[in-house]
Design a protein around this motif. Structure first.
Motif, short mmCIF file in Angstrom:
data_model
loop_
_atom_site.label_atom_id
_atom_site.label_comp_id
_atom_site.label_asym_id
_atom_site.label_seq_id
_atom_site.Cartn_x
_atom_site.Cartn_y
_atom_site.Cartn_z
N LYS A 143 -2.87 8.65 11.56
CA LYS A 143 -2.43 7.56 12.44
C LYS A 143 -2.87 6.20 11.89
CE LYS A 143 -2.34 10.05 16.80
NZ LYS A 143 -2.90 10.18 18.14
N GLY A 144 -2.03 5.22 12.06
CA GLY A 144 -2.38 3.85 11.72
C GLY A 144 -1.98 3.44 10.32
N LYS A 145 -2.04 2.14 10.11
CA LYS A 145 -1.65 1.52 8.84
C LYS A 145 -2.53 2.00 7.68
CE LYS A 145 -0.84 -3.05 6.88
NZ LYS A 145 -0.91 -4.49 7.11
N LYS A 146 -3.80 2.26 7.99
CA LYS A 146 -4.76 2.66 6.97
C LYS A 146 -4.30 3.91 6.19
CE LYS A 146 -9.62 4.09 6.69
NZ LYS A 146 -10.84 4.31 7.46
N TYR A 147 -3.57 4.80 6.85
CA TYR A 147 -3.18 6.07 6.23
C TYR A 147 -1.70 6.13 5.87
CZ TYR A 147 -7.79 7.62 7.61
OH TYR A 147 -9.15 7.74 7.75
N HIS A 148 -1.03 4.99 5.75
CA HIS A 148 0.40 5.03 5.46
C HIS A 148 0.69 5.69 4.10
CE1 HIS A 148 -0.40 1.39 3.09
NE2 HIS A 148 0.73 1.65 2.46
N GLU A 150 -1.08 8.11 2.57
CA GLU A 150 -1.26 9.55 2.71
C GLU A 150 -0.09 10.16 3.48
OE1 GLU A 150 -3.56 7.29 3.14
OE2 GLU A 150 -5.30 7.86 1.95
N ARG A 151 0.34 9.47 4.54
CA ARG A 151 1.46 9.94 5.35
C ARG A 151 2.72 10.04 4.48
NH1 ARG A 151 0.13 6.75 9.24
NH2 ARG A 151 1.48 5.05 8.60
N ASN A 152 2.93 9.05 3.61
CA ASN A 152 4.09 9.07 2.72
C ASN A 152 4.03 10.26 1.75
OD1 ASN A 152 5.12 6.78 3.90
ND2 ASN A 152 4.34 5.39 2.32
#
Length: 182
Positions: A143-148, A150-152
């Protein structure tokens, strides 16, 4: 204990090693069964159990030579940790060396070692190999911008491999898992 008492870490030895690793927790993530087993070939990980203390030897670095992890006593007691240091020092001296090289030593352990051995023990830290520490809850959902980023990565993996599955690593699959990591 002698240098020749060390043996290769295998799937068959994991349960034995796990008992010791879980009994002496110094907070170093390198002292986990998963880390030891996962890096066993890259770092040349060998183990030895003597007098209810687990010893780990790393011997795959030609520049540094043989180095040892913090001893991990089954009792979990600091005095048995120090007994392990004594045993490593005795083995080092009997092999003709005058200095013991350690890794995975934590700040609380260093004063005990220095008090007894001073400069006869040195500590190796490879900052390029330091791990990132994440909150497991954050990694569950990214969750959140910090993990964008990793999410990608996860989303790309899911789109490239929509039929992926999780499987247990067994003796039959260990080569497959190893090859995948290369």
């Amino acid at each position: 204990m002698r240098a020749e008492d060390f043996q290769v870490l295998t799937l068959d030895s994991i349960d034995t090693v796990r008992k010791y690793v879980n009994s002496y927790v110094n907070g170093c993530c390198d002292n986990t069964v998963g880390c030891l087993f996962g890096w066993r070939e890259f770092y040349g990980v060998y183990y030895c159990i003597s007098e209810d203390i687990l010893f780990i030897r790393y011997s795959n670095d030609e520049e540094i030579g043989v180095i040892y992890a913090s001893p991990m006593p089954l009792s979990g007691r600091p005095e048995d940790f120090l007994k392990g240091i004594d045993m490593l020092m005795d083995m080092t001296v009997s092999s003709g060396e005058n200095k013991l090289m350690l890794v995975t030593v934590t700040s609380p352990e260093i004063p005990y070692i220095c008090e007894k051995y001073g400069s006869r023990v040195s500590y190796y830290a490879d900052e390029d190999a330091y791990d990132y520490v994440y909150n497991s809850g954050d990694l569950a959902f990214f969750k959140g911008k910090k993990y964008h980023g990793e999410r990608n990565h996860v989303n790309k993996f899911k789109s490239l491999y929509p039929d992926y599955t999780f499987v247990k690593i067994t003796d039959e699959r260990i080569k497959q898992a190893y090859d995948f990591c290369l």
